[in-house]
Design a protein around this motif. Structure first.
Motif, short mmCIF file in Angstrom:
data_model
loop_
_atom_site.label_atom_id
_atom_site.label_comp_id
_atom_site.label_asym_id
_atom_site.label_seq_id
_atom_site.Cartn_x
_atom_site.Cartn_y
_atom_site.Cartn_z
N GLN B 37 0.22 -5.52 -6.08
CA GLN B 37 0.85 -4.96 -4.96
C GLN B 37 0.34 -5.97 -3.85
O GLN B 37 -1.01 -6.06 -3.52
CB GLN B 37 -0.14 -3.65 -4.73
CG GLN B 37 0.64 -2.87 -3.71
CD GLN B 37 -0.26 -1.51 -3.42
OE1 GLN B 37 -1.50 -1.27 -3.76
NE2 GLN B 37 0.24 -0.50 -2.92
N ALA B 42 5.08 -1.71 -2.44
CA ALA B 42 4.78 -0.85 -3.40
C ALA B 42 4.33 -1.74 -4.63
O ALA B 42 4.64 -2.96 -4.67
CB ALA B 42 5.99 -0.29 -3.96
N PRO B 43 3.63 -1.12 -5.77
CA PRO B 43 3.19 -1.85 -6.92
C PRO B 43 4.28 -2.15 -7.66
O PRO B 43 5.22 -1.56 -7.81
CB PRO B 43 2.10 -0.83 -7.51
CG PRO B 43 1.89 0.13 -6.54
CD PRO B 43 3.00 0.08 -5.71
N MET B 88 -3.34 -7.15 -4.05
CA MET B 88 -4.19 -6.18 -4.85
C MET B 88 -3.62 -6.16 -6.25
O MET B 88 -2.49 -6.21 -6.27
CB MET B 88 -4.07 -4.96 -4.09
CG MET B 88 -4.93 -4.02 -5.13
SD MET B 88 -6.66 -3.98 -4.61
CE MET B 88 -6.87 -2.85 -3.21
#
Lengths: 115, 114
Positions: B37, B42-43, B88
């Motif tokens: 992410q 968005a992931p 992330m």
């Protein structure tokens, strides 16, 4: 191709007022739809999902979502917003055509609840 | 409480220096996923394991590898991190691979590449 749209980058609500975070989807076949919430520098927390059955799905922390097949929508709702609900909300759909594991996420909606 | 654990929460590495992120779960779930992410995005799924079966997404760069030595642990290896790999990294698990299965996420590891 399967996709999810969250048309609002940000939603602002006063504490105590109802809130709605919008989500529309595009899939082939029956959709499997999910809502997640993400607090700053944290992972995603599962709120609720629609698989089949009742169009109104109830989830964690007082949230609910309504599946509307004709409008291809799955809006997240809460009758009375709390300041602690302020976070980033993601709608997601399970991907039929691609990898079995893939959750397709919308770009996210930032919810801001003011006292 | 059963949960998904990611260590470390923050990781700093140097450009080109291999780095490994770890994920463990006490849910005894069959499937483990790694998502990337980037900021304000968005992931995005990198790959997943169904038991010992590895499933790579078509657009995941070769620079990213994964290992799952047992049911509880899964590792993300970045062989030569670039500045664009700062993100992330989220680990998730699900009981099975069905389309209606809920994925449960760990807290994430934030990777900084200097």
């Amino acid at each position: 191709a399967q996709s999810v749209a969250q048309p609002e980058d940000q939603v602002n609500v006063a504490e105590g007022n109802p809130l709605t975070v919008k989500c529309t989807y595009s899939v082939s076949g029956n959709p499997y739809l999910f809502w997640y919430v993400q607090y700053p520098n944290r992972g995603l927390q599962f709120l609720l999902k629609y698989i089949t059955g009742d169009n109104l799905v109830k989830g964690s922390y007082g949230f609910e979502a309504e599946f509307n097949k004709s409008q291809t929508s799955f809006h997240l709702k809460k009758p009375s917003a709390l300041v602690s609900d302020s976070a980033l909300y993601f709608c997601a759909v399970r991907n039929y055509g691609g990898s079995q594991g893939n959750l397709i996420f919308g770009k996210g909606t930032k919810l801001s609840v003011k006292p | 409480d059963a949960m998904v654990i990611q260590n470390p929460r923050y990781q700093v590495t140097q450009f080109g220096k291999p780095v490994t992120l770890s994920c463990s779960q006490t849910l005894n779930h069959n499937v483990m996923y790694w998502y990337q992410q980037k900021s304000s995005q968005a992931p995005k799924l990198l790959f997943h394991y169904y038991d010992k079966d590895f499933n790579n997404e078509a657009d995941t760069p070769d620079n990213f590898q994964s290992r799952r030595p047992n049911t509880s642990f899964c590792f993300l290896d970045i062989r030569s991190p670039g500045l664009g790999d700062a993100a992330m990294y989220l680990c998730a698990t699900s009981r099975a691979g069905g389309l209606g299965e809920t994925q449960y996420f760990g807290p994430g590891t934030r990777l900084l590449v200097l």
